[in-house]
Enzyme design. Structure first.
Site, PDB file in Angstrom:
ATOM      1  CG  HIS A 123      40.541  43.363  48.077  1.00 41.48           C
ATOM      2  ND1 HIS A 123      39.796  43.680  49.325  1.00 41.48           N
ATOM      3  CD2 HIS A 123      41.914  43.397  48.489  1.00 41.48           C
ATOM      4  CE1 HIS A 123      40.678  43.571  50.316  1.00 41.48           C
ATOM      5  NE2 HIS A 123      41.782  43.303  49.940  1.00 41.48           N
ATOM      6  CB  CYS A 131      39.975  33.217  28.857  1.00 40.80           C
ATOM      7  SG  CYS A 131      40.445  31.500  28.399  1.00 40.80           S
TER       8      CYS A 131
END
EC number: 2.3.1.286
Length: 243
Positions: A123, A131
């Site tokens: 996960h 970004c």
């Protein structure tokens, strides 16, 4: 407390194994003081209008970005948390050449903090943030101390490299996890109710005869295990001798 007979069985299995894989969930980290965010407790209800599963979904991130980050900073970033006995023992087993991989559903980086090298994070991790415009990377400290929507120097949004609800698991990580489990001679599953899919289905790829489940409550897989222990993952793994 676990029966001495069960701990002896576990020790004997570990002694005979050379390719152990550990598959862990939130219960591994709760013993380090990180709450299981899937449980809707009083604190969530007092402060937030939606359940955690909604607030950690891709669609919520897109539609309510600032509210997402408010929740994320206060509920997902526990940067002072320290590895517990389970994390440390797994790192010790890997160093001794007995454990080949840790497959984890957790995003806290505590396995690496304990010294584990081959950690497959299904996960993602709070320690990687990127970004969405220029792909510059940022650490968890940057996210913790940001306000509003975290913004890159280029003006783009900085998104955590974690798998949100409605998003797919990283295929490369998933393939490596499947391969590790398939080739394991012992699979230890700990701190997970095996309720989150597709991650929970990975255990079906294990073909050996040393399947161990360690959890505080029963799981759907208990009846298929060669050994099922109800108890603290830290206490159980902490009792193992590496030899």
């Amino acid at each position: 407390m676990q029966e001495p007979k069960q701990l002896q069985q576990l020790q004997e299995m570990v002694d005979r194994s050379r390719r152990i894989v550990f598959f862990g969930g939130a219960g591994v980290s709760t013993e380090s003081g990180i709450p299981d965010f899937r449980s809707v407790d009083g604190l969530y209800n007092q402060r937030y209008k939606y359940p955690p599963e909604v607030m950690l979904s891709h669609s919520f991130y897109v539609a309510h970005t600032e509210e997402f980050f408010d929740f994320y900073r206060t509920k997902m970033l526990y940067l002072d948390a320290q590895p517990n006995a389970a994390h440390k023992k797994l790192a010790e087993l890997e160093t001794a050449g007995k454990l080949t991989a840790v497959v984890t559903q957790n995003i806290d980086g505590l396995h690496q903090k304990a010294g584990s090298k081959n950690v497959l994070e299904l996960h993602g991790s709070v320690h990687r943030n990127f970004c969405q415009r220029c792909h510059k990377m940022y650490d968890a400290e940057f996210m913790l101390h940001s306000t509003g929507i975290p913004t890159c120097t280029c003006g783009g949004k900085v998104k955590p490299d974690v798998v949100l609800y409605e998003e797919s698991l990283d295929q490369h990580t998933l393939t490596k996890a499947l391969d590790a489990i398939e080739h394991a001679d012992m699979l230890i599953i700990g701190g997970t109710s095996l309720a989150v899919y597709p991650a929970a289905s990975l255990v079906n790829y294990y073909r050996g005869d040393r399947l161990v489940l360690i959890n505080k409550s029963t799981t759907p897989m208990d009846q298929n295990a060669n050994l099922a222990i109800q108890g603290s993952i830290g206490e159980v793994l902490g009792a193992i001798q590496v030899r």
